[in-house]
Enzyme design. Structure first.
Site, PDB file in Angstrom:
ATOM      1  CG  HIS A  14      -1.988  -1.001   1.207  1.00  0.00           C
ATOM      2  ND1 HIS A  14      -2.834  -1.167   0.148  1.00  0.00           N
ATOM      3  CD2 HIS A  14      -2.333  -1.937   2.113  1.00  0.00           C
ATOM      4  CE1 HIS A  14      -3.663  -2.166   0.407  1.00  0.00           C
ATOM      5  NE2 HIS A  14      -3.375  -2.655   1.596  1.00  0.00           N
ATOM      6  CE1 TYR A  65      -2.433  -6.809   8.796  1.00  0.00           C
ATOM      7  CE2 TYR A  65      -4.137  -7.496   7.270  1.00  0.00           C
ATOM      8  CZ  TYR A  65      -3.019  -6.745   7.548  1.00  0.00           C
ATOM      9  OH  TYR A  65      -2.476  -5.957   6.594  1.00  0.00           O
TER      10      TYR A  65
END
Lengths: 431, 658
Positions: free
Chosen positions: A138, A301
């Site tokens: 990102h 995650y």
């Protein structure tokens, strides 16, 4: 039995102590767990493991703006209040991208890993390079975004572009690989293909199928927007169809694969239903092209699942099937209750109808066809990668020849002069 | 409105407060102001404004006094934390020496009314402030101290913002100013539209005048604007003078009024079939009333609708090349007009900044449908600038329709609601006019506010520099290829030669006395560890394996471990408390790194081990697990309600297979 591919695997023990802050979903500790699991499956015996160098600021500035890199270098949790303006400018300090103790070192390590991996591939020192710490797709040229500070993928691809005419980037993170797509939006030398969840203002909000690149890069950015809950079957089928077509048409010299594990079922931030097998199937498929391959991590995650997934994929890249039962290791307790490599199936409703996926597929293939039908300037101009060695010689030889010729002339002149001298000398001698 | 403003602010994430308040204030500066109700020191000069301010304060506070006070308190504490960087802790509510608590909101208004901190200090009015506040006399200095501590910085910040007028053109100063510019341009755009309509018609000099006035105020600043505003409001709204706090709607009413009149006076055709389209387009004007006007009158001039259609498509997607230029014919006479340029400027700004605008508000967290962190954790972020804007408009829209004012001011329970906060509230009001409801829904979905497709930003600040492929590989950079760690370059002395076959895992038939017991697990883990250590040799240390697993705990004393566990238990995650801050206080000898390492390698592992184990029927009374004795009472056998686990374990039933 050793895999016929040479595999380089990058790991630095220092990432384990990196901590984004309380409650932050990104936990670099997952890299420790992955490495540990890889070792407890004794996969290290089939590959070479390297400690990456810490990328120098100047290396990071190959893509990032120098002021941003400098700022990352300078900022610490204790001084951040002095730079509120800069923090806002670089999108640091908000919840996604906090400033923590060893931030810059962390960036240096994971970026260094991907750069080193690319260089090893360039120098043909290995066929596949793995850096699970990398894949932070990102990060933008001048700002941090979505847990990513430095875009190691862009840096790695830039490195690969020194040796390869065309680089294919594939992204199976649940989030859109916007940083990489953005960096190479104008170029046809990098084709970016991202499979991601799109819609419901899911982060980062980009990645519509209509975003296809601009200028020379038009049709060289491919987005496959998906909806919640896609399962193994539809995902791998779509993946295989599109990627085989892309490779056929684009003929990349090297592939970069971002294996974000947040597309797995049960991820804390993701919303897909992929199993580890489905995820790893994509890796297996990409490996089958037998092109140089740079594999990175990415999101992910739920720590245990990330470790499981990347261990399995390391196994896939090493052509090794792993027994389902996880061997004893320091972190065995994390893998309770069943201590196996399987993860629970997702329970998210699959909102991807057949017709939706069909439409997306048709649109992507249509765009690909435009590359095919466009006068392939680039395709003709640049030979496929395996010709490059010959091509190099051809290119270098004329230079050398010219050089040789000028040298010859020079020598000739010298000779003449020398001759003259000689003559003279001779004359002198004669005299 | 003031309270609504506060309520928004308290909803905000800490980090975005500055941005938000600026946006709000910008907005108010560009148009009529929220600030005029009492917040702005700079603009609250006219006495009658203060009357209304007090009116609204007193009127509303009676009903929901506590709500607003606590909202304001929250806002102040957030503000202090954010802006003043939390250099010291300030308890709320503040107490005087004699034990009386001070209502910050009231204090703020009182002081603001008297001209702000400096003026009050200069004139020595602090005793009077104390008196006005109702705390008795003779406590001036204490009041002053409290004001200084709690509110002074807020006042200054507001002043600073309101004085900082030349924000135009500072496009690169972050999203804050960009938002401001955007707002203002939007506003100017709107007036331009009015003007255009007006000029086209040239029917009503009065309205022309009105529009002129608005433009004047738009460019010349708030003061003029507000006056013009009030004037217009007086003229146009006979029945709604008590609608004091809905400044927004007032203006929109004015806008609508102008357009409405223009339209009704125009002898135009009825485009009934275009109604839906037109409605949608009209929403671009940011004016609900306008839409209503259309709805009621269903009349429209062709060129207007064309222009609006163009605008709607531009607003939907400023960068779409297929839209083309502004329809030429009716607009040619205006090509030299300054507003023409404004349209172009607006388009440019939209084109440049929209993607950034929305990206700055987005977060990976935000997008979670099934967040397993504490749900309230990131709620604060959910409102975005766009939502704020639309919701403000929504407020005004409904108010303008004559719904009761107080019903809209919200209740404390709304504070935790998500993005659909306003919709929900609408649904909760059965007495709401159906027209109002549909309006509000469509406002939220209006093309201008809808999250437009985010584009990849382009330009030198975004793309990587990729060189042309020359067909020639660049110079070979054989430096920095990484340092080989494995396989070891030279055989080390205690290299373990015999190995288990690859992938051999724990056998079910281990020789332990009690297979599956804690001792058994520990034994096997230690065994494995020794093996790995022997085999890896130096690599063991370069991968920091000595700092992995529960071994980390060995360097901790029992005392320290107890402290660690106690602190974690005292601050359960489920209550969204963060124990790390306290941890450093209690364990100053351990570095942050040590603590994190301990947390992941020992604490979580032990907890996990405990959880794995506890759910089985035979509870192991191992010494290590006594720390969790307290927790055990909370869980039922065979069922894990691990609300406190950050491990986000999905497993419904944990069994121990060891």
């Amino acid at each position: 039995m050793r895999s016929k591919d040479r595999i380089s695997y990058f790991y630095d023990g220092d990432v384990g102590s990196v901590y984004f802050g309380p409650n932050h979903p990104m936990k670099p500790h997952r890299l420790c767990m992955t490495h540990h699991l890889v070792l407890s499956y004794e996969l290290h015996k089939k590959m070479e493991i390297y400690r990456p160098h810490k990328a120098y600021p100047v290396e990071l500035a190959q893509f990032h703006s120098a002021d941003y890199v400098e700022f990352l270098h300078r900022i610490t949790p204790d001084t951040q209040h002095l730079f509120l303006n800069d923090m806002a400018k670089y999108k640091l300090g908000v919840d996604d991208c906090p400033v923590f103790e060893n931030l810059f070192e962390f960036c240096q390590i994971y970026a260094g890993g991907t750069i080193d991996a690319a260089r090893r591939l360039n120098n043909k020192l290995c066929d596949i390079a793995i850096n699970w710490a990398g894949g932070l797709h990102h990060a933008k040229k001048c700002e941090a975004s979505g847990f990513c500070y430095v875009n190691d993928l862009v840096l790695g691809i830039l490195e690969l572009l020194k040796y390869h005419a065309r680089v294919l980037y594939i992204d199976i993170d649940v989030h859109h690989g916007d940083g990489v797509e953005e960096a190479f939006y104008f170029t046809d030398r990098v084709m970016t293909v991202s499979f991601h969840k799109y819609g419901d203002s899911f982060f980062p909000g980009t990645g519509d199928v209509k975003e296809i690149g601009l200028k020379e890069g038009k049709y060289y950015a491919i987005n496959v927007p998906l909806k919640d809950g896609i399962d193994d079957n539809s995902f791998t089928r779509l993946f295989k169809t599109l990627i085989s077509k892309v490779v056929e048409i684009y003929q990349p010299g090297v592939i970069v694969l971002q294996c974000g594990a947040d597309s797995l079922a049960g991820d804390r931030l993701g919303c897909f239903n992929l199993s580890i097998d489905g995820h790893a199937e994509c890796v297996r498929f990409v490996k089958k092209f037998n092109l140089p391959l740079l594999v990175t991590g990415g999101g992910g995650y739920t720590k245990e699942n990330v470790a499981r997934c990347w261990t399995v994929e390391t196994g896939v890249l090493l052509d090794t099937d792993l027994p389902n039962k996880i061997p004893d290791n320091e972190y065995i307790k994390y893998f309770a209750p069943d201590y196996s490599l399987n993860i629970q199936n997702g329970h998210i409703e699959n909102l991807n109808s057949k017709s939706y996926l069909g439409t997306i597929k048709m649109q992507v293939l249509e765009n690909l066809r435009r590359i095919q039908h466009a006068p392939g300037v680039q395709m003709q101009e640049v030979p496929p990668d395996f010709y490059i060695p010959d091509f190099d010689e051809d290119e270098e030889n004329p230079d050398e020849r010219i050089h040789q010729r000028t040298q010859d002339k020079h020598i000739q002149r010298e000779d003449e002069y020398y001759d003259g001298d000689n003559d003279h000398d001779c004359n002198m001698d004669d005299a | 409105m003031t309270f609504v403003f506060f309520r928004f602010l308290t909803k905000l994430n800490l980090n975005s407060i500055t941005c938000w308040s600026r946006v709000c204030i910008r907005k108010s500066m560009a148009g009529r102001s929220i600030l005029d109700d009492g917040l702005s020191v700079a603009h609250c000069k006219t006495p009658d404004k203060f009357q209304t301010c007090n009116l609204s304060v007193n009127g509303c506070v009676k009903q929901e006094k506590d709500t607003y006070r606590s909202s304001f308190d929250q806002y102040v504490s957030l503000f202090l934390k954010e802006i003043c960087l939390g250099d010291s802790f300030r308890p709320l509510p503040p107490m005087l020496g004699n034990g009386q608590s001070v209502d910050l909101l009231k204090l703020f208004f009182v002081v603001t009314q008297k001209g702000g901190y400096d003026t009050v200090s200069k004139k020595g009015l602090w005793d009077k402030v104390g008196h006005d506040h109702g705390l008795g006399s003779g406590i001036g200095s204490a009041i002053r101290l409290i004001y200084n501590k709690y509110l002074d910085s807020l006042e200054r910040e507001l002043l600073k913002i309101s004085e900082d007028k030349d924000f135009k053109g500072q496009l690169w100063c972050g999203s804050v100013n960009v938002d401001g510019v955007l707002m203002e341009l939007e506003r100017e755009f709107e007036f331009f539209m009015l003007k255009v309509i007006d000029q086209r018609k040239k029917t009503d000099a009065y309205h022309h005048l009105e529009v002129e006035k608005s433009e004047l105020s738009c460019t010349d600043g708030c003061e003029a604007k507000c006056q013009g505003q009030n004037l217009k409001v007086e003229k146009s709204e006979a029945g709604s003078t008590n609608d004091v706090s809905s400044d927004m709607s007032e203006n929109q009413k004015v806008d609508a009024y102008v357009i409405d009149n223009v339209k009704s006076k125009v002898n135009s055709n009825v485009y009934a079939k275009c109604l839906m389209e037109d409605e949608e387009e009209m929403m671009v004007l940011d004016s609900i009333e306008v839409k209503q006007a259309v709805f009621h009158h269903k009349r429209k001039k062709d060129c207007v609708s064309r222009m609006l259609r163009w605008m709607a498509s531009i607003a939907k997607d400023p960068t779409d090349p297929s839209i083309g230029t502004l329809p030429g014919y009716p607009w040619e006479p205006y090509s030299s007009n300054v507003y023409w340029k404004q349209v172009l400027l607006a388009r440019e700004v939209l084109l440049l900044k929209r993607p950034k605008f929305s990206s700055s508000e987005q977060s990976v967290y935000l997008c979670q449908q099934k967040q397993r962190m504490h749900p309230s954790m990131f709620d604060d972020q959910i409102g975005s600038v766009e939502r704020l804007r639309s919701s403000l408009r929504l407020h005004s829209a409904t108010k303008a329709q004559g719904s009761s004012q107080s019903s809209f001011l919200g209740t404390p329970s709304d504070r935790n609601a998500g993005p659909s906060l306003f919709l929900k509230r609408m649904e909760n009001q059965p007495d709401q006019q159906s027209l109002g409801r549909t309006d509000s829904v469509s406002v939220l979905n209006s093309p201008y506010d809808a999250p437009i497709r985010k584009r990849i930003p382009v330009g030198q600040y975004f793309q990587a520099e990729v060189l042309e492929w020359t067909g020639l590989a660049a110079e070979s950079d054989s430096k920095w290829l990484g340092t080989i760690v494995w396989p070891l370059e030279k055989r080390e002395p205690n290299f373990l030669i015999e190995r288990d076959p690859i992938g051999k895992c724990k056998t079910d038939s281990c020789g332990c006395h009690l297979p599956g017991s804690v001792e058994c697990v520990r034994f096997h883990v230690a065994e494995k560890r020794m093996k790995i250590k022997l085999e890896l040799g130096s690599a063991f240390y370069s991968w920091k394996f000595e700092m992995m697993g529960e071994e980390v705990g060995l360097s901790w004393t029992e005392e320290e471990e107890k402290k660690f566990n106690a602190v974690v238990q005292a601050n359960p995650q489920s209550q969204n408390k963060c124990f790390w801050g306290q941890m450093f206080k209690f364990l100053p000898t351990k570095s942050r790194e040590d603590q994190v390492s301990y947390y992941f390698n020992v604490f979580l592992l032990q907890r996990r081990g405990y959880q794995n184990r506890y759910t089985s029927s035979n509870i192991d009374s191992d010494d290590d697990e006594t720390e969790f004795a307290l927790a055990t009472n909370k869980y039922d056998c065979g069922k894990t309600k691990l609300t406190r686990s950050i491990l986000s374990s999905q497993r419904k039933k944990a069994r121990v297979n060891l």
